[in-house]
Design a protein around this motif. Sequence first.
Motif, PDB file in Angstrom:
ATOM      1  N   GLN A   1       0.847  -1.178   0.000  1.00 14.07           N
ATOM      2  CA  GLN A   1       0.000   0.000   0.000  1.00 14.07           C
ATOM      3  C   GLN A   1       0.894   1.245   0.000  1.00 14.07           C
ATOM      4  O   GLN A   1       1.956   1.243   0.625  1.00 14.07           O
ATOM      5  N   LEU A   2       0.436   2.256  -0.695  1.00 13.83           N
ATOM      6  CA  LEU A   2       1.131   3.550  -0.738  1.00 13.83           C
ATOM      7  C   LEU A   2       0.132   4.607  -0.283  1.00 13.83           C
ATOM      8  O   LEU A   2      -0.921   4.779  -0.899  1.00 13.83           O
ATOM      9  N   LEU A   3       0.461   5.293   0.811  1.00 16.37           N
ATOM     10  CA  LEU A   3      -0.415   6.323   1.364  1.00 16.37           C
ATOM     11  C   LEU A   3       0.332   7.648   1.398  1.00 16.37           C
ATOM     12  O   LEU A   3       1.412   7.749   1.981  1.00 16.37           O
ATOM     13  N   LEU A   4      -0.254   8.672   0.775  1.00 14.60           N
ATOM     14  CA  LEU A   4       0.323  10.016   0.754  1.00 14.60           C
ATOM     15  C   LEU A   4      -0.694  10.988   1.339  1.00 14.60           C
ATOM     16  O   LEU A   4      -1.828  11.086   0.858  1.00 14.60           O
TER      17      LEU A   4
ATOM     18  N   ILE B   1      -3.961   7.334   8.837  1.00 16.80           N
ATOM     19  CA  ILE B   1      -2.657   6.676   8.897  1.00 16.80           C
ATOM     20  C   ILE B   1      -2.709   5.476   9.830  1.00 16.80           C
ATOM     21  O   ILE B   1      -2.250   4.369   9.494  1.00 16.80           O
ATOM     22  N   GLU B   2      -3.283   5.666  10.997  1.00 16.97           N
ATOM     23  CA  GLU B   2      -3.335   4.572  11.968  1.00 16.97           C
ATOM     24  C   GLU B   2      -4.268   3.454  11.510  1.00 16.97           C
ATOM     25  O   GLU B   2      -3.996   2.272  11.746  1.00 16.97           O
ATOM     26  N   GLN B   3      -5.352   3.803  10.846  1.00 20.00           N
ATOM     27  CA  GLN B   3      -6.267   2.784  10.328  1.00 20.00           C
ATOM     28  C   GLN B   3      -5.578   1.901   9.297  1.00 20.00           C
ATOM     29  O   GLN B   3      -5.660   0.665   9.356  1.00 20.00           O
ATOM     30  N   VAL B   4      -4.890   2.534   8.349  1.00 22.34           N
ATOM     31  CA  VAL B   4      -4.197   1.773   7.308  1.00 22.34           C
ATOM     32  C   VAL B   4      -3.049   0.974   7.913  1.00 22.34           C
ATOM     33  O   VAL B   4      -2.832  -0.198   7.566  1.00 22.34           O
TER      34      VAL B   4
END
Length: 373
Positions: A132-135, A150-153
């Motif tokens: 996964q990539l989160l920005l 952020i914490e959920q992912v």
Amino acid sequence: MGSQAMATGLMDTEAMVQDLRTLVECESPSGDVAATRRCAELVAELGERWLGAAPRVVRTGERVALLWSWEGPRRRLVLGHLDTVWPIGTLARWPFTHDADRASGPGCFDMKAGIVQAMHAIASLEDPSGLQLLLTSDEEIGAPDSRPLIEQVAREVDEVFVPEASAAGALKVERKGVSLYAVHVAGRAAHAGLEPELGVNASIELAHQVLAIAALQDASAGTTVTPTVLSAGTTTNTVPAAGQIRVDVRARTEAEQDRVDAAMRALTPVLDGAALSIGGGKNRPPLERRRSEQLLARAVQAYRDLGYGELAGVAVGGASDGNFTAGLGIPTLDGLGAVGDGAHAEGEWVSVPDLTRRAALLAALVRPDDPAR
């Protein structure tokens, strides 16, 4: 995905520099939500081109975050941010420039080069399964809107890799936790010339509190407690009726964060008639070394295997969104992004030759068959 990306210039230095130019020239200060949205749209377009897929656009309050996901058993998260500390208009006096050695421009080091490196690293993978990539778009102001996402992912993954800027090439294996406070003083106004004795001077009370707050630091534990912005009073001839001091706290351990927090909330007024109120608290937990040690060992081996030499890990005082994931107990390795210098300072720059090297390192760490795992 890997072969298609290879055909369009995978790990090509010039392609990465041009992507970096595109991102830097889309100014995105944290405080300008519309600007961060424009940058997010641009990053989504780059991601669709390199990764072959559009991101899921997640609303976090007024803001948006971008999330790409590929299903798979080994769950990894690459975490970054597209906001910067530079106001709109900075490019007018400090445009993006580059040569064979360096690229410079507002936000290039922290952390738009890291976004480019992440895109190119993931594009190089034949199999991105489980990645996964989160920005996000509010890291520079403490992630007030993005933290829940952020914490959920992060709770769904086994490892987190953060392509934030490096520390002179070294990875960041320990980051201090951050606490932020505002101490408000209520006094009583009076005429400074006619009857100052009838007032309760908020400035004097603040002076007492500043000294008490500064005394909470513990250099031996690496804990800093820094009074910063101070304000009080209205006019020169009036005893100040109110004042405020803001405080920045950095601590290596949660125990130290808790100690300072308890002491801040236990502050009491010195002057008769003065009153205190304490706002704020813990903003980011520390990224403790035990959360990154195993990932660092893998990175060191991968860097050697790639033929790039030795790689070090260091402790730093600044925080990132990786603090949140480490605070959940998830192994987190930070500082995987650009080699360069000058974060938050005019003239920040990145090493052009290292753009591809750090992208290759990140790719080695997140691929499903990482042999050092």
